[in-house]
Design an enzyme around this catalytic site. Structure first.
Site, short mmCIF file in Angstrom:
data_model
loop_
_atom_site.label_atom_id
_atom_site.label_comp_id
_atom_site.label_asym_id
_atom_site.label_seq_id
_atom_site.Cartn_x
_atom_site.Cartn_y
_atom_site.Cartn_z
N GLY A 49 0.83 -1.20 0.00
CA GLY A 49 0.00 0.00 0.00
C GLY A 49 0.86 1.24 0.00
CD GLN A 54 3.31 5.77 2.64
OE1 GLN A 54 2.35 5.21 2.13
NE2 GLN A 54 4.30 5.10 3.21
CB CYS A 99 4.91 2.07 7.52
SG CYS A 99 4.52 3.53 6.58
CG LEU A 100 6.62 0.86 1.57
CD1 LEU A 100 6.04 1.18 0.21
CD2 LEU A 100 7.76 -0.15 1.46
CG HIS A 141 -0.78 1.23 7.16
ND1 HIS A 141 0.12 0.80 8.11
CD2 HIS A 141 -0.07 2.02 6.30
CE1 HIS A 141 1.32 1.32 7.84
NE2 HIS A 141 1.23 2.05 6.75
CD GLU A 142 -1.41 2.55 2.61
OE1 GLU A 142 -0.97 3.71 2.50
OE2 GLU A 142 -0.68 1.59 2.94
CG HIS A 145 0.19 6.54 5.40
ND1 HIS A 145 1.32 7.08 5.96
CD2 HIS A 145 0.46 5.22 5.19
CE1 HIS A 145 2.24 6.11 6.08
NE2 HIS A 145 1.74 4.98 5.63
#
Ligand code: NI
Length: 175
Positions: A49, A54, A99-100, A141-142, A145
């Protein structure tokens, strides 16, 4: 049209990750380019995701591709979410998350077990998506963000202070 491009993924503590993103107005060529680049960037990372902030773009856009991570041999389609809203949340589940934008950290996070989301797709069509399992986790999660929330914010106070100490040490080492 230029070819798709991999964009730089912003990492904690970049302030762009902390700002609430703005709703998308028109779905134009530039926005479609952003979505294509986000998909490319997510796949290259690799991750399941990615939210627009991000890659430094403060707009309510996220992409999710859990592929066959949940069930081998059963590939789930790519999801593009524009201006997503949470319609309902149900139950609780604790699962490992990463998470990236927070490299090298995975921790157990408590989330709703099921979620219903309403969003627009890249054609501007409103759709609803109900999910549990990995997809429910990725959606929460997204959407977090897009509201400037990172999964580390959802850790227990002890885990949070361990993380903070580790970050301070890492920053002191690179300074
Ligand atoms: Ni993330």
């Amino acid at each position: 049209m230029e070819p798709m491009a991999i964009r730089e993924i912003k990492t904690f503590p970049d302030p762009v990750l902390r700002k609430k993103t703005a709703a998308v107005g028109a779905i134009d060529e530039e926005l479609c380019r952003l979505i294509d680049d986000m998909v490319e960037t997510m796949h290259a990372a690799p991750g399941v995701g990615l939210a627009a902030n991000q890659v430094g773009v403060p707009l309510q856009v996220a992409v999710i591709d859990i592929g066959d991570h949940e069930e081998e041999g059963k590939k789930r389609p790519l999801v593009v979410l524009i201006n997503p809203e949470v319609v309902s949340l149900e139950g609780t589940v604790v699962a490992e998350e990463g998470c990236l934008s927070v490299p090298d950290l995975t921790e157990k996070v408590k989330r709703a077990a099921r979620i219903k989301v309403r969003a627009k797709d890249r054609a501007g069509k409103t759709f609803e998506l109900e999910a549990d399992g990995l997809m429910a986790k990725a959606l929460q999660h997204e959407i977090d963000h897009l509201n400037g929330i990172l999964f580390i914010d959802r850790l227990s106070p002890i885990k949070k202070s361990i993380f903070r100490r580790r970050m301070k040490k890492a920053m002191a080492e690179t300074a």
